[in-house]
Design a protein around this motif. Structure first.
Motif, PDB file in Angstrom:
ATOM      1  N   GLY A  17     -26.120   1.704  -0.987  1.00 30.78           N
ATOM      2  CA  GLY A  17     -24.959   0.404  -0.398  1.00 30.78           C
ATOM      3  C   GLY A  17     -23.823   1.003  -0.217  1.00 30.78           C
ATOM      4  N   ARG A  18     -22.881  -0.114   0.515  1.00 27.72           N
ATOM      5  CA  ARG A  18     -21.666  -0.014   0.649  1.00 27.72           C
ATOM      6  C   ARG A  18     -20.773  -1.173   0.006  1.00 27.72           C
ATOM      7  NH1 ARG A  18     -19.864   2.011   6.381  1.00 27.72           N
ATOM      8  NH2 ARG A  18     -20.159   3.749   5.221  1.00 27.72           N
ATOM      9  N   LEU A  19     -19.565  -0.635  -0.521  1.00 22.99           N
ATOM     10  CA  LEU A  19     -18.664  -1.708  -0.951  1.00 22.99           C
ATOM     11  C   LEU A  19     -17.363  -1.547  -0.160  1.00 22.99           C
ATOM     12  CD1 LEU A  19     -17.126  -3.562  -3.130  1.00 22.99           C
ATOM     13  CD2 LEU A  19     -16.540  -1.488  -4.400  1.00 22.99           C
ATOM     14  N   VAL A  20     -16.877  -2.772   0.246  1.00 21.95           N
ATOM     15  CA  VAL A  20     -15.866  -2.843   1.266  1.00 21.95           C
ATOM     16  C   VAL A  20     -14.808  -3.782   0.558  1.00 21.95           C
ATOM     17  CG1 VAL A  20     -15.002  -3.358   3.471  1.00 21.95           C
ATOM     18  CG2 VAL A  20     -17.125  -1.999   3.227  1.00 21.95           C
ATOM     19  N   ILE A  21     -13.580  -3.235   0.209  1.00 24.68           N
ATOM     20  CA  ILE A  21     -12.597  -4.312  -0.260  1.00 24.68           C
ATOM     21  C   ILE A  21     -11.279  -4.364   0.672  1.00 24.68           C
ATOM     22  CG2 ILE A  21     -10.845  -4.798  -2.107  1.00 24.68           C
ATOM     23  CD1 ILE A  21     -12.976  -3.505  -4.148  1.00 24.68           C
ATOM     24  N   GLU A  22     -11.063  -5.417   1.166  1.00 25.83           N
ATOM     25  CA  GLU A  22      -9.852  -5.523   2.144  1.00 25.83           C
ATOM     26  C   GLU A  22      -8.653  -6.242   1.326  1.00 25.83           C
ATOM     27  OE1 GLU A  22      -7.052  -7.798   4.776  1.00 25.83           O
ATOM     28  OE2 GLU A  22      -8.635  -8.589   3.230  1.00 25.83           O
ATOM     29  N   GLU A  23      -7.366  -5.733   1.130  1.00 21.27           N
ATOM     30  CA  GLU A  23      -6.551  -6.222   0.343  1.00 21.27           C
ATOM     31  C   GLU A  23      -5.227  -6.119   0.986  1.00 21.27           C
ATOM     32  OE1 GLU A  23      -5.652  -7.524  -3.389  1.00 21.27           O
ATOM     33  OE2 GLU A  23      -7.300  -8.533  -2.321  1.00 21.27           O
ATOM     34  N   PRO A  24      -4.279  -6.994   0.817  1.00 23.11           N
ATOM     35  CA  PRO A  24      -2.757  -6.883   1.366  1.00 23.11           C
ATOM     36  C   PRO A  24      -2.326  -5.382   0.667  1.00 23.11           C
ATOM     37  CG  PRO A  24      -3.108  -9.014   0.788  1.00 23.11           C
ATOM     38  CD  PRO A  24      -4.370  -8.250   0.232  1.00 23.11           C
ATOM     39  N   ASP A  25      -1.441  -4.752   1.662  1.00 27.91           N
ATOM     40  CA  ASP A  25      -1.100  -3.316   1.025  1.00 27.91           C
ATOM     41  C   ASP A  25       0.145  -3.728   0.362  1.00 27.91           C
ATOM     42  OD1 ASP A  25      -0.153  -0.807   0.646  1.00 27.91           O
ATOM     43  OD2 ASP A  25      -0.624  -0.056   2.966  1.00 27.91           O
ATOM     44  N   ILE A  26       0.362  -3.757  -1.069  1.00 26.56           N
ATOM     45  CA  ILE A  26       1.319  -3.808  -1.651  1.00 26.56           C
ATOM     46  C   ILE A  26       2.920  -2.737  -1.314  1.00 26.56           C
ATOM     47  CG2 ILE A  26       0.825  -2.829  -3.698  1.00 26.56           C
ATOM     48  CD1 ILE A  26       2.823  -6.008  -3.464  1.00 26.56           C
ATOM     49  N   THR A  27       2.083  -1.826  -0.743  1.00 30.01           N
ATOM     50  CA  THR A  27       3.116  -0.786  -0.380  1.00 30.01           C
ATOM     51  C   THR A  27       4.046  -1.126   0.666  1.00 30.01           C
ATOM     52  OG1 THR A  27       2.018   0.490   0.950  1.00 30.01           O
ATOM     53  CG2 THR A  27       2.052   0.991  -1.461  1.00 30.01           C
ATOM     54  N   GLN A  28       3.667  -2.493   1.503  1.00 29.54           N
ATOM     55  CA  GLN A  28       4.443  -2.788   2.538  1.00 29.54           C
ATOM     56  C   GLN A  28       5.232  -3.979   2.159  1.00 29.54           C
ATOM     57  OE1 GLN A  28       3.948  -1.570   6.023  1.00 29.54           O
ATOM     58  NE2 GLN A  28       2.865  -0.020   4.872  1.00 29.54           N
ATOM     59  N   LEU A  29       6.614  -3.864   2.707  1.00 35.42           N
ATOM     60  CA  LEU A  29       7.475  -4.845   2.345  1.00 35.42           C
ATOM     61  C   LEU A  29       7.049  -6.279   2.679  1.00 35.42           C
ATOM     62  CD1 LEU A  29      10.387  -5.245   1.215  1.00 35.42           C
ATOM     63  CD2 LEU A  29      11.218  -5.122   3.935  1.00 35.42           C
ATOM     64  N   GLN A  30       6.485  -6.553   3.612  1.00 33.78           N
ATOM     65  CA  GLN A  30       6.040  -7.930   4.092  1.00 33.78           C
ATOM     66  C   GLN A  30       5.113  -8.352   2.677  1.00 33.78           C
ATOM     67  OE1 GLN A  30       6.158  -5.490   5.810  1.00 33.78           O
ATOM     68  NE2 GLN A  30       6.566  -6.132   7.910  1.00 33.78           N
ATOM     69  N   VAL A  31       4.122  -7.660   2.316  1.00 33.99           N
ATOM     70  CA  VAL A  31       3.393  -7.796   1.472  1.00 33.99           C
ATOM     71  C   VAL A  31       3.954  -8.017  -0.166  1.00 33.99           C
ATOM     72  CG1 VAL A  31       1.297  -7.304   0.187  1.00 33.99           C
ATOM     73  CG2 VAL A  31       1.248  -6.811   2.516  1.00 33.99           C
ATOM     74  N   LYS A  32       5.166  -7.457  -0.257  1.00 35.93           N
ATOM     75  CA  LYS A  32       5.826  -7.562  -1.522  1.00 35.93           C
ATOM     76  C   LYS A  32       6.577  -8.910  -1.663  1.00 35.93           C
ATOM     77  CE  LYS A  32       6.814  -2.476  -2.073  1.00 35.93           C
ATOM     78  NZ  LYS A  32       7.728  -1.566  -2.591  1.00 35.93           N
ATOM     79  N   PHE A  33       6.898  -9.609  -0.461  1.00 29.36           N
ATOM     80  CA  PHE A  33       7.610 -10.934  -0.443  1.00 29.36           C
ATOM     81  C   PHE A  33       6.448 -11.849  -0.675  1.00 29.36           C
ATOM     82  CE2 PHE A  33      11.026  -9.106   2.288  1.00 29.36           C
ATOM     83  CZ  PHE A  33      11.744  -9.276   1.581  1.00 29.36           C
ATOM     84  N   VAL A  34       5.052 -11.593  -0.271  1.00 24.25           N
ATOM     85  CA  VAL A  34       3.856 -12.448  -0.508  1.00 24.25           C
ATOM     86  C   VAL A  34       3.673 -12.460  -2.056  1.00 24.25           C
ATOM     87  CG1 VAL A  34       1.479 -12.857  -0.120  1.00 24.25           C
ATOM     88  CG2 VAL A  34       2.886 -12.389   2.013  1.00 24.25           C
ATOM     89  N   ALA A  35       3.620 -11.064  -2.541  1.00 21.79           N
ATOM     90  CA  ALA A  35       3.396 -11.171  -3.925  1.00 21.79           C
ATOM     91  C   ALA A  35       4.422 -11.976  -4.804  1.00 21.79           C
ATOM     92  CB  ALA A  35       3.359  -9.673  -4.286  1.00 21.79           C
ATOM     93  N   LEU A  36       5.861 -11.547  -4.280  1.00 19.88           N
ATOM     94  CA  LEU A  36       6.875 -12.489  -4.905  1.00 19.88           C
ATOM     95  C   LEU A  36       6.832 -14.122  -4.953  1.00 19.88           C
ATOM     96  CD1 LEU A  36       9.430 -12.594  -6.639  1.00 19.88           C
ATOM     97  CD2 LEU A  36      10.620 -12.346  -4.347  1.00 19.88           C
ATOM     98  N   ALA A  37       6.068 -14.599  -3.705  1.00 16.24           N
ATOM     99  CA  ALA A  37       5.837 -15.796  -3.557  1.00 16.24           C
ATOM    100  C   ALA A  37       4.789 -16.435  -4.431  1.00 16.24           C
ATOM    101  CB  ALA A  37       5.672 -16.026  -1.952  1.00 16.24           C
ATOM    102  N   GLU A  38       3.656 -15.556  -4.467  1.00 17.94           N
ATOM    103  CA  GLU A  38       2.506 -15.938  -5.193  1.00 17.94           C
ATOM    104  C   GLU A  38       3.004 -15.856  -7.052  1.00 17.94           C
ATOM    105  OE1 GLU A  38      -1.343 -14.060  -4.474  1.00 17.94           O
ATOM    106  OE2 GLU A  38      -1.193 -14.722  -2.243  1.00 17.94           O
TER     107      GLU A  38
END
Length: 190
Positions: free
Chosen positions: A126-147
């Motif tokens: 079988g196959r496992l697939v995980i899609e996640e915002p890439d926290i190494t990206q500046l935009q995602v760091k802002f999302v993480a801060l907002a959350e």
């Protein structure tokens, strides 16, 4: 009730209009679909992604902690909804041919345990697939801060850290980067 459950419980009726699903062709390719087997979408909420994949799989289960989100999934009549904490899935070992998590791992309370459960319920081959915002990206760091400010209890990991969590469970993983600030971590169970 944790803050993130409160948010998801109350956003369930309009969640699908706010958060678009990923590209269905990319999902199909990463999941190696179609398959006649079972697919688990963990943290699948309203079933917005399951609705895209239903014609490509034999059986489909959406698990989520939020009852109102699962009620939206049930209304779509495309999957079997199961209310469960991903760190304690109520499925037997090796039950699913495909396991998918989209934009949800950072919301799971016990992420390493959740990944171990996802690997446990995955069939050999079988196959496992995980899609996640890439926290190494500046935009995602802002999302993480907002959350964090919103007290959502989110904890983001880099794609390499997620791949390492999967590797700790015995599966080598590969990382595919996306232009939209996300990464896909893909692992096949031998």
């Amino acid at each position: 009730m944790p803050a993130n459950n409160f948010l998801f419980d109350h956003s369930a009726p309009f969640y699908d209009r706010l958060i678009p699903p990923p590209d269905p062709q990319r999902l199909q390719a990463f999941l190696n679909l179609p398959t006649e087997g079972w697919l688990l979408e963990a943290g699948g909420g309203t079933g917005r992604i399951a609705a895209l994949l239903a014609p490509l799989v034999g059986r489909l289960v959406v698990s989520d902690l939020s009852g109102p989100m699962l009620a939206e999934s049930m209304a779509k009549t495309i999957a079997c909804p199961v209310q469960a904490d991903v760190s304690h899935l109520p499925f037997p070992d090796g039950h699913f041919d495909r396991v998918l998590v989209v934009d949800a791992l950072h919301h799971f309370s016990y992420q390493q345990q959740a990944v171990a459960e996802l690997v446990r319920v995955l069939k050999p081959g079988g196959r496992l697939v995980i899609e996640e915002p890439d926290i190494t990206q500046l935009q995602v760091k802002f999302v993480a801060l907002a959350e964090k400010v919103a007290l959502m209890g989110s904890h983001f990991h880099s794609p390499d850290e997620i791949a390492a969590m999967i590797a700790d469970c015995g599966l080598p993983a590969r990382i595919e980067k996306e232009e939209r600030f996300a990464a896909w971590i893909i692992a096949d169970k031998k």
